[in-house]
Design an enzyme around this catalytic site. Structure first.
Site, mmCIF file in Angstrom:
data_model
loop_
_atom_site.group_PDB
_atom_site.id
_atom_site.type_symbol
_atom_site.label_atom_id
_atom_site.label_comp_id
_atom_site.label_asym_id
_atom_site.label_seq_id
_atom_site.Cartn_x
_atom_site.Cartn_y
_atom_site.Cartn_z
ATOM 1 N N CYS A 101 0.874 4.816 7.529
ATOM 2 C CA CYS A 101 1.723 4.963 8.146
ATOM 3 C C CYS A 101 2.030 4.676 9.515
ATOM 4 O O CYS A 101 1.701 5.742 10.494
ATOM 5 C CB CYS A 101 2.730 5.666 7.197
ATOM 6 S SG CYS A 101 4.496 5.880 7.959
ATOM 7 N N CYS A 104 5.371 6.785 10.417
ATOM 8 C CA CYS A 104 5.750 8.196 10.681
ATOM 9 C C CYS A 104 3.948 8.286 9.867
ATOM 10 O O CYS A 104 2.570 8.445 10.704
ATOM 11 C CB CYS A 104 5.936 8.834 10.605
ATOM 12 S SG CYS A 104 6.926 7.848 9.335
HETATM 13 FE FE FE Z 1 6.090 7.531 7.136
#
Ligand code: FE
Length: 196
Positions: A101, A104
């Protein structure tokens, strides 16, 4: 916001917070322990391992899993927050998927539990996109040059689960024994599943 506290060891910060909350009577140790157990044992990576083992032994399930990850995973009873839309990526001898990701730390909780710290590390998040082959090598996974690496970026909309290749020499293993071989790292795509 930056502060000195951010540079403290996260384990220390957690411990400090837990003591403070316990001291004020806001939580008790047993509840915290329980919570950790739930994430480690019930909604931890063993859920994903069961999904993978079933896909390895049941071609019909495998097909449903690829077509509709969320639905097929829910068949085994795994659903909940951060798992509303799970897409399953199938690794093959020629295509290897790895999940990140970049923004985040989005992660499919119902099948993998909570993300490991390296998954949230800015270095992993930026480098795996730019130089996946090198990053995988640092995880101990040295892929052949012919293998295509596909990096998939998770988001709040879509979470990914990697369906690793079934290792050779596992033909006689039961579904449960197979599940015991599947690791979290293999389901994120930074490792392969090793044989017994
Ligand atoms: Fe994320």
């Amino acid at each position: 916001m930056t502060s000195a506290a951010e540079h403290l060891d996260p384990a220390l910060r957690v411990e400090a917070l837990a003591s403070l909350l316990a001291e004020r009577g806001l939580i008790d140790e047993a509840t915290v322990e329980n919570f950790i157990k739930i994430y480690e044992q019930s909604v931890g990576p063993m859920n994903g391992a069961k999904v993978v083992a079933k896909a390895w032994t049941d071609p019909g399930y495998r097909a449903r899993l690829i077509a509709d990850g969320t639905g097929a995973i829910a068949e085994l009873g795994f659903k909940g927050p951060q798992g509303e839309h799970i897409v399953v990526l199938e690794n093959t001898p020629t295509v290897h998927h790895v999940v990140v990701c970049t923004l985040c730390s989005c992660y499919p909780w119902p099948v993998l539990g909570l993300p490991p710290s390296w998954y949230k590390d800015p270095a992993y998040r930026s480098r795996v996109v730019r130089e996946p082959r090198q990053v995988l090598r640092e995880f101990g996974l040295d892929l052949d040059d012919q293998v295509e690496i596909r990096v998939r970026d998770s988001s709040s909309e879509v979470r990914y689960l990697v369906l690793p290749e079934r290792p050779a020499g596992t033909e006689s293993l039961s579904e449960e024994e197979l599940a015991g071989l599947v690791t979290r790292d293999a389901m994120v795509g930074v490792a392969k599943v090793a044989g017994p």
